[in-house]
Design an enzyme around this catalytic site. Structure first.
Site, PDB file in Angstrom:
ATOM      1  N   LYS A  86      30.270  -2.196 -47.827  1.00  0.00           N
ATOM      2  CA  LYS A  86      30.110  -1.315 -46.663  1.00  0.00           C
ATOM      3  C   LYS A  86      30.810  -0.027 -46.809  1.00  0.00           C
ATOM      4  O   LYS A  86      31.733  -0.042 -47.497  1.00  0.00           O
ATOM      5  CB  LYS A  86      30.710  -1.917 -45.228  1.00  0.00           C
ATOM      6  CG  LYS A  86      29.980  -3.240 -45.035  1.00  0.00           C
ATOM      7  CD  LYS A  86      28.473  -3.213 -44.700  1.00  0.00           C
ATOM      8  CE  LYS A  86      27.549  -4.121 -43.989  1.00  0.00           C
ATOM      9  NZ  LYS A  86      27.215  -5.257 -45.439  1.00  0.00           N
ATOM     10  N   ASP A  87      30.227   1.191 -45.856  1.00  0.00           N
ATOM     11  CA  ASP A  87      30.855   2.400 -46.050  1.00  0.00           C
ATOM     12  C   ASP A  87      32.333   2.384 -45.772  1.00  0.00           C
ATOM     13  O   ASP A  87      32.736   1.650 -45.027  1.00  0.00           O
ATOM     14  CB  ASP A  87      30.152   3.232 -45.580  1.00  0.00           C
ATOM     15  CG  ASP A  87      28.690   3.467 -45.837  1.00  0.00           C
ATOM     16  OD1 ASP A  87      27.930   2.565 -45.606  1.00  0.00           O
ATOM     17  OD2 ASP A  87      28.456   4.476 -46.602  1.00  0.00           O
TER      18      ASP A  87
END
Length: 372
Positions: A86-87
């Site tokens: 995930k970012d």
């Protein structure tokens, strides 16, 4: 902080499904503008040697959280599982697993991080037991809530911004978008490192090698998909295509033999099947698939195989390198369909909510909409 989603040093110019975006916008002006909730698609069983942790993080990478879990649990990094990366510059919720076996379970509250100086935080939302490790790509989908700010014209529009978004987003909801790999897949010069790996059989750590191989496969997939978008057949059947059921990894293809076209009854039946395929494609019940290159014979035939061969001719070294590295070939849908797509535009700010299947990128949807 803001982030660019169009272009990049390792990504070729990829074709748009529609005309290029006519508006500028800023994405990720603040971390809360990019919210992601990972949806497992199943409930942990409640028993087993693996502890599942549902975690919310801000301004932290998935690997940083993995490392923190391993340190607290006193286990190896390989004992910590996660489904997707995930970012960092975002607020994200995702699941992790940790194999404890006979070890004493630590106090997971000690994982809590709240650092005003770095704007990072980590919170444990739920703890549950399960009988299996959480492996990559296990979760079903991701739910996004995004905010795009400072919307402005790229070109002189013949309509106002609200009408533009209504038109573009309605098209995206009905027709989907090219399922390109996002720029995140090519970070840290992974594609250039993959070329080195293949050219000189360079040795590298297992995790880095995996990222490089993934970047090479993603690059080749994007090349093929971009060409099919240019030819306007990325969501239309081409003879010899392999098709995938929506929401599934199940694959099938039509048995086509040129001899069938000599026999009128066989030709009629084949045409009926092709028409049925086109109908199911228009309903997004199935998708055309593209290659994740690796060893083994291509399942394509006829025109689809000829097109793929032509596209990869200039990058045969990458295709061969993936084979030599022992990567198994796979397939990926050429099209992604956003579910539950909703939007609201007000005061030069667009808020978007939608759900994408595992492996599809929100930033790739955005590139069809705005220049960021």
């Amino acid at each position: 902080m803001s982030t660019s989603i169009n272009g990049g040093p390792q990504r070729p110019s990829l074709a748009y499904a529609n005309a290029g975006p006519a508006l500028n916008a800023v994405i990720k002006q603040q971390a809360e503008d990019f919210y992601v909730d990972e949806i497992l698609g199943f409930e942990p069983s409640g028993v087993g040697e693996h502890v599942f942790l549902h975690i919310e993080k801000r301004c932290l990478t998935t690997l940083a959280v993995r490392d923190a879990i391993a340190k607290l649990a006193g286990c190896k990094l390989m004992d910590v599982g996660y489904s997707g990366l995930k970012d960092k510059w975002a607020v994200t919720r995702q699941w992790f697993s940790v194999y404890l076996s006979a070890k004493t379970e630590p106090n997971w509250l000690k994982l809590m991080i709240d650092s005003p100086s770095s704007q990072a935080y980590l919170r444990v939302l739920k703890v549950a037991r399960h009988d299996r490790k959480l492996r990559r790509g296990t979760h079903k989908e991701n739910a996004f809530t995004l905010v795009l700010r400072d919307v402005s014209d790229v070109d002189c529009l013949s309509m106002n911004a609200e009408d533009y978004f209504n038109q573009r987003l309605t098209t995206l909801r009905e027709q989907g978008f090219p399922n390109y790999f996002g720029q995140q897949r090519f970070s840290s010069q992974n594609l250039a490192k993959a070329r080195q790996l293949f050219d000189i059989d360079k040795r590298m750590p297992r995790e880095q090698r995996s990222l490089c191989l993934s970047a090479a496969r993603a690059y080749l997939f994007n090349l093929l998909l971009s060409e099919r978008v240019k030819q306007d057949n990325w969501s239309h059947y081409l003879a010899g295509d392999v098709l995938m059921l929506a929401g599934s990894r199940s694959q099938f293809s039509l048995h086509e033999d040129t001899a069938d076209w000599v026999n009128s009854s066989a030709a009629d039946e084949l045409m009926r099947q092709v028409n049925s395929i086109e109908q199911r494609l228009s309903e997004a019940d199935i998708h055309i698939s593209g290659p994740l290159c690796g060893r083994g014979e291509s399942p394509l035939s006829a025109a689809a195989l000829a097109l793929e061969t032509a596209v990869f001719r200039s990058e045969q070294a990458l295709v061969d390198g993936l084979c030599r590295q022992g990567v198994e070939q796979a397939r990926r849908p050429l099209r992604a369909m956003p579910k539950q797509l909703k939007w609201q535009f007000k005061s030069e700010k667009l808020q978007l909510c939608f759900v994408l299947p595992t492996g599809s990128y929100a930033t790739v949807l955005l590139r069809e909409l705005v220049e960021c």
